[in-house]
Every structure is written in C-alpha cells, then in structure tokens.
Design a protein around this motif. Structure first.
Motif, short mmCIF file in Angstrom:
data_model
loop_
_atom_site.label_atom_id
_atom_site.label_comp_id
_atom_site.label_asym_id
_atom_site.label_seq_id
_atom_site.Cartn_x
_atom_site.Cartn_y
_atom_site.Cartn_z
N GLY A 136 0.82 -1.20 0.00
CA GLY A 136 0.00 0.00 0.00
C GLY A 136 0.86 1.25 0.00
N PHE A 221 -4.76 -0.47 -10.85
CA PHE A 221 -4.67 -0.34 -9.39
C PHE A 221 -5.91 0.35 -8.83
CE2 PHE A 221 0.03 -0.88 -9.94
CZ PHE A 221 0.14 -2.00 -9.15
N ARG A 224 -8.57 -2.50 -8.87
CA ARG A 224 -8.36 -3.70 -8.04
C ARG A 224 -7.99 -3.38 -6.60
NH1 ARG A 224 -5.30 -4.76 -12.56
NH2 ARG A 224 -3.40 -4.51 -11.32
N ARG A 225 -7.29 -2.26 -6.39
CA ARG A 225 -6.82 -1.92 -5.05
C ARG A 225 -7.12 -0.44 -4.75
NH1 ARG A 225 -0.73 -4.19 -4.57
NH2 ARG A 225 -1.05 -3.38 -2.46
N ASP A 228 -5.56 1.38 -1.59
CA ASP A 228 -4.12 1.28 -1.30
C ASP A 228 -3.32 2.51 -1.72
OD1 ASP A 228 -4.33 -1.13 -0.06
OD2 ASP A 228 -3.63 -2.33 -1.75
#
Length: 299
Positions: A136, A221, A224-225, A228
C-alpha cells in the motif's frame, strides 16, 4: 526469511550510470532516516558493483542485485528474492533503456526491434513480476521522455490520428498495446511505418508506449486496489547529458533525476498525480493535447 529493514524498499533498474545512478544516490539519501534500502540493479554484475563502490565512496550505501530486464528468468529470480527477503516492495523506478542517438544510421528495422524489446517489453517484464509485490502507498515511476508525448505519433494522416485515439483510449489494455507495438516493429521492418501512422523514431514509439502503459497500470490499481493509494506515473527527466545522448543535452544527470525522485517519493497522503505524464519541472502535463507542451522546453 524477511529482512529487518524498517523503511521502504526501493528498486531502480539501469542504476549503474547516468540518471539511474543519480536516482539511486538521491533515494539513498532521502530514505536514510527511515532505514530504507535501495537496490541498484544492472544487467552486468561487474558494472553494477563498480557503481556500488563509487556510491559507497560518496557516502551512500545501496544494495546490488543483477537484473537483465529482457530476461524473464532474471526478472523472476529478482522478484522471488524481493518477496523472500523483504516481503514486498514500496518504490519501483523503471529507468533501464536504450537509444540509438549516437548511431542514428542503424537500420530502422533493427532499431525498432532492439529498442522496443528493451524499453517496452523489458519494462513490461519487470512490471509483470514486481507490481504484484507492491505494498500500500507504493510508488512506480516509468521513466519516459519528451519524445514520449502522444503528439510524437506523427506519421501520415489519417492513420496517425487513429493510432493516437487507440493509444489514448481509456479502454486500452496491455494486450491491445502489445499488438500495437508489435505492429510498429513489423511496419518498421517493411518500411511502411509512416503510412501506417508511426514516426521514424523507434525511441519515441517506445516512450509513448511506456506512457500509455502507465495509464493502463494506474487504471488497474484504481480498480483492483482502490484503497491502497498506489501511484504510477510516467516522467520526462529532460534532455540529459549522458552516454545515451552521446554527452549532448541541456541538463546534467543530477538535474535529470529530480523529477523521477519527486514522483518516487510522493507523500503517502497524495491523491495526485496518478497515471499522469510529469514534465521535468514536476508539473503534470496533458499527454493527449499537443498544445500542453507547446510552451515547454523541447527536451
């Protein structure tokens, strides 16, 4: 076994000379207080270790790991090492690359194949293996160029306009981008690249592709994240005096390292820039609109 290093873990590809060397040096200085660790990587072990010794004499202490970005096996070994030793990665600077500025008479077919294999597909090899290790608030810097602006796709119209639309599409994915890059290599070998919209410069194509890849990676990103706060940016370091440019240029290598280091050390709380094209003065520049660079240095 996981390292006891307390601070961030950083990796710089092509770190044994030029801009990469200065990026390693500055990151070591900046991360020292938090007990971070910077990996200088190089294709040739002897050159990498020579650079490490030089940096030690300058008072900084990076680690070394051999890395040939064209070799999937080399990249996989390094990724496994990072995972086993540190459990993850916090900063990745994709700096390694080649250019034919000092040998412009090399046939374009050869320039296209070699330049794209290293600058684009080699960088993609690294990203495929190392991006899954990002923790992260990680920062990824893809070193681009002033020649990496979308306006440098300036072959014959209307094919060039169609290419620019494809490269700047929010629906572009890595597979599509790979096909476009391979199309360019094919057209360059046939001598039909201009009528298919592509420029004469293989280096420009490689850096446009890297910038397009940056945008794809950031979208990934964000999807999906999303929590983070990972930032991926493409950075134009300026026209730097180095071996790659045959000593020509406006800025020295330390000046050329400033914008990449800025992007590598964006504050944890920073929401921007992400997926952007950053000029050497650290300003975010519109990658699509050619007017955005009209008033900037042609470097």
């Amino acid at each position: 076994m996981t390292s006891c290093t307390k601070g961030r873990i950083a990796v710089v590809t092509g770190g044994n000379k030029g801009i990469g060397y200065c990026i390693v040096k500055t990151l070591c200085q900046k991360l020292k207080d938090e007990q971070g660790l910077v990996y200088l990587t190089a294709r040739k072990e002897e050159r990498g270790k020579t650079a490490i010794n030089q940096l030690n004499q300058e008072g900084v202490h990076p680690a070394f790991h051999q890395l040939d970005i064209e070799s999937k096996d080399s990249v996989k070994r390094f990724a496994q090492f990072l995972k086993t030793t540190h459990g993850g990665l916090d900063i990745l600077v994709n700096n390694a690359g080649i250019a034919y500025f000092t040998s412009p008479h090399t046939p374009l077919a050869l320039q296209a194949r070699n330049t794209l294999d290293v600058n684009y597909f080699g960088t993609l090899n690294v990203c495929d293996e190392l991006l899954p290790l990002l923790r992260g608030k990680a920062r990824v810097v893809n070193v681009s160029s002033g020649l990496g602006h979308l306006s440098k796709i300036n072959g014959l119209e209307p094919a060039a306009s169609q290419l620019r639309d494809k490269l700047s599409s929010d629906n572009l994915n890595v597979e599509d981008l790979n096909r476009l890059v391979n199309d360019y290599i094919k057209f360059a070998s046939e001598g039909t690249h201009k009528e298919n919209g592509w420029p004469n410069s293989a280096y420009a194509v490689s850096k446009v592709a890297i910038t397009a890849l940056t945008r794809i990676q950031q979208r990934g990103f964000d999807l999906r994240r999303p929590h983070d706060n990972i930032a991926v940016n493409a950075v134009h370091p300026g026209w730097v005096q180095s071996d790659m440019t045959g000593g020509k240029g406006i800025y020295n290598t330390e000046e050329g390292s400033e914008a990449p280091v800025y992007a590598a050390l964006l504050p944890d709380s920073a929401d921007v820039p992400k997926g952007q094209y950053i000029w050497r003065d650290k300003s975010v520049t519109d990658w699509v609109d050619k007017r955005s660079i009209a008033d900037k240095h042609k470097t």
